[in-house]
Motif scaffolding. Structure first.
Motif, mmCIF file in Angstrom:
data_model
loop_
_atom_site.group_PDB
_atom_site.id
_atom_site.type_symbol
_atom_site.label_atom_id
_atom_site.label_comp_id
_atom_site.label_asym_id
_atom_site.label_seq_id
_atom_site.Cartn_x
_atom_site.Cartn_y
_atom_site.Cartn_z
ATOM 1 N N ALA A 23 -32.532 -93.601 -30.027
ATOM 2 C CA ALA A 23 -33.823 -93.052 -31.060
ATOM 3 C C ALA A 23 -35.435 -92.573 -30.188
ATOM 4 C CB ALA A 23 -34.913 -94.818 -31.721
ATOM 5 N N SER A 24 -35.794 -93.474 -28.785
ATOM 6 C CA SER A 24 -36.332 -92.491 -28.083
ATOM 7 C C SER A 24 -35.831 -90.982 -27.856
ATOM 8 C CB SER A 24 -36.217 -93.353 -26.884
ATOM 9 O OG SER A 24 -35.776 -92.948 -26.298
ATOM 10 N N GLY A 25 -34.731 -90.677 -27.961
ATOM 11 C CA GLY A 25 -34.966 -89.533 -27.571
ATOM 12 C C GLY A 25 -34.346 -88.063 -29.048
ATOM 13 N N VAL A 30 -38.179 -107.591 -35.106
ATOM 14 C CA VAL A 30 -38.581 -107.938 -33.678
ATOM 15 C C VAL A 30 -40.335 -106.498 -33.055
ATOM 16 C CG1 VAL A 30 -37.055 -109.384 -33.023
ATOM 17 C CG2 VAL A 30 -36.877 -107.349 -32.038
ATOM 18 N N GLY A 31 -40.047 -105.926 -33.825
ATOM 19 C CA GLY A 31 -41.191 -104.734 -34.170
ATOM 20 C C GLY A 31 -40.379 -103.045 -32.522
ATOM 21 N N LEU A 32 -39.416 -102.989 -32.594
ATOM 22 C CA LEU A 32 -39.568 -102.604 -31.541
ATOM 23 C C LEU A 32 -38.728 -101.232 -32.073
ATOM 24 C CD1 LEU A 32 -37.285 -105.250 -29.142
ATOM 25 C CD2 LEU A 32 -39.265 -104.278 -28.858
ATOM 26 N N LEU A 33 -38.306 -101.831 -33.472
ATOM 27 C CA LEU A 33 -38.095 -100.115 -34.413
ATOM 28 C C LEU A 33 -39.398 -100.336 -35.862
ATOM 29 C CD1 LEU A 33 -33.830 -99.219 -34.691
ATOM 30 C CD2 LEU A 33 -36.091 -97.903 -32.909
ATOM 31 N N SER A 34 -39.030 -98.920 -36.101
ATOM 32 C CA SER A 34 -39.661 -98.993 -37.624
ATOM 33 C C SER A 34 -39.056 -98.530 -38.524
ATOM 34 C CB SER A 34 -41.190 -98.212 -37.286
ATOM 35 O OG SER A 34 -41.218 -96.909 -36.964
ATOM 36 N N ARG A 35 -39.179 -98.718 -39.572
ATOM 37 C CA ARG A 35 -38.042 -97.894 -40.879
ATOM 38 C C ARG A 35 -38.984 -97.590 -42.072
ATOM 39 N NH1 ARG A 35 -33.448 -101.605 -41.633
ATOM 40 N NH2 ARG A 35 -34.884 -102.488 -41.910
ATOM 41 N N ARG A 36 -38.820 -96.264 -42.824
ATOM 42 C CA ARG A 36 -39.281 -95.715 -43.213
ATOM 43 C C ARG A 36 -38.347 -95.001 -44.176
ATOM 44 N NH1 ARG A 36 -42.248 -90.445 -42.478
ATOM 45 N NH2 ARG A 36 -41.219 -90.041 -40.435
ATOM 46 N N THR A 84 -40.642 -97.641 -31.886
ATOM 47 C CA THR A 84 -42.900 -98.397 -31.929
ATOM 48 C C THR A 84 -42.861 -98.115 -30.658
ATOM 49 O OG1 THR A 84 -41.892 -100.635 -31.503
ATOM 50 C CG2 THR A 84 -41.927 -99.732 -33.595
ATOM 51 N N GLU A 85 -44.431 -98.487 -30.140
ATOM 52 C CA GLU A 85 -45.016 -97.915 -29.235
ATOM 53 C C GLU A 85 -44.256 -99.795 -28.150
ATOM 54 O OE1 GLU A 85 -48.746 -98.418 -28.557
ATOM 55 O OE2 GLU A 85 -49.380 -96.732 -30.307
ATOM 56 N N ALA A 86 -43.859 -100.679 -29.192
ATOM 57 C CA ALA A 86 -43.688 -102.156 -28.443
ATOM 58 C C ALA A 86 -42.192 -101.231 -27.765
ATOM 59 C CB ALA A 86 -43.400 -103.355 -29.009
ATOM 60 N N GLY A 87 -41.197 -100.849 -28.996
ATOM 61 C CA GLY A 87 -40.305 -99.881 -28.149
ATOM 62 C C GLY A 87 -39.939 -99.370 -27.036
ATOM 63 N N THR A 88 -40.751 -97.871 -27.145
ATOM 64 C CA THR A 88 -41.332 -97.907 -25.743
ATOM 65 C C THR A 88 -41.387 -98.233 -24.650
ATOM 66 O OG1 THR A 88 -41.749 -96.082 -27.266
ATOM 67 C CG2 THR A 88 -42.792 -95.277 -25.043
#
Length: 161
Positions: free
Chosen positions: A53-55, A85-91, A105-109
């Motif tokens: 997801a980061s890339g 747990v707030g590491l990814l967001s879904r839409r 998410t920022e927390a995931g990053t």
């Protein structure tokens, strides 16, 4: 296990495979230690999803399933946990509400950066214990190994046990 000096195919020996297995165990140990140092309890597949997801900018469950080599339902469960747990967001995907987009998410990053930073620190410590010639040889060998591994990992795996 075959005798270490016994040729396998094309001049390779069981010792070659054992060295690669030891290196794989070492890299796995460094990754596990890095994940523990980060303080959050994520699994290796979850870490792989965060890395993807980061890339990628945005992923869907089908892409995650393909990258992990798992059924889409397993990929969905992994992503659901990361969303919880707030590491990814879904839409919903623009233009197709049946599809979802997953983004880090920022927390995931921050978690991914902490894990990567720890791995980088440990690898630098290891490389510092080597001579310049050894570092150069390892760098060249790992570059070749990584390129070959990427080819193998992108190929169909029907032939693997």
């Amino acid at each position: 296990m075959p005798d270490a000096g016994v040729p396998l195919e094309d001049g390779r020996t069981a010792a070659d495979v054992e060295v690669a297995l030891r290196a794989a165990r070492t890299f796995s140990a460094i990754t596990a230690e890095s994940m523990a140092q980060a303080g959050d309890s994520v699994t290796l597949p979850q870490l792989r999803v965060l890395t993807l997801a980061s890339g990628a900018g945005a992923l869907n469950n089908r892409q995650v399933a393909a990258a992990l080599g798992v059924h889409i339902s397993n990929a969905s469960r992994i992503c659901d946990r990361l969303v919880q747990v707030g590491l990814l967001s879904r839409r919903d995907a623009p233009g197709d509400r049946r599809q979802v987009q997953l983004t880090i998410t920022e927390a995931g990053t921050r978690l991914l950066d902490a894990v990567t930073g720890h791995r980088r620190t440990v690898l630098l410590q290891v490389l510092d214990r080597m001579t310049d010639a050894q570092r150069s040889a390892v760098t060249d060998a790992l570059a070749a190994f990584t390129a070959a591994a990427e080819d193998v990992l992108q190929a169909p795996h029907d032939h693997l046990p």
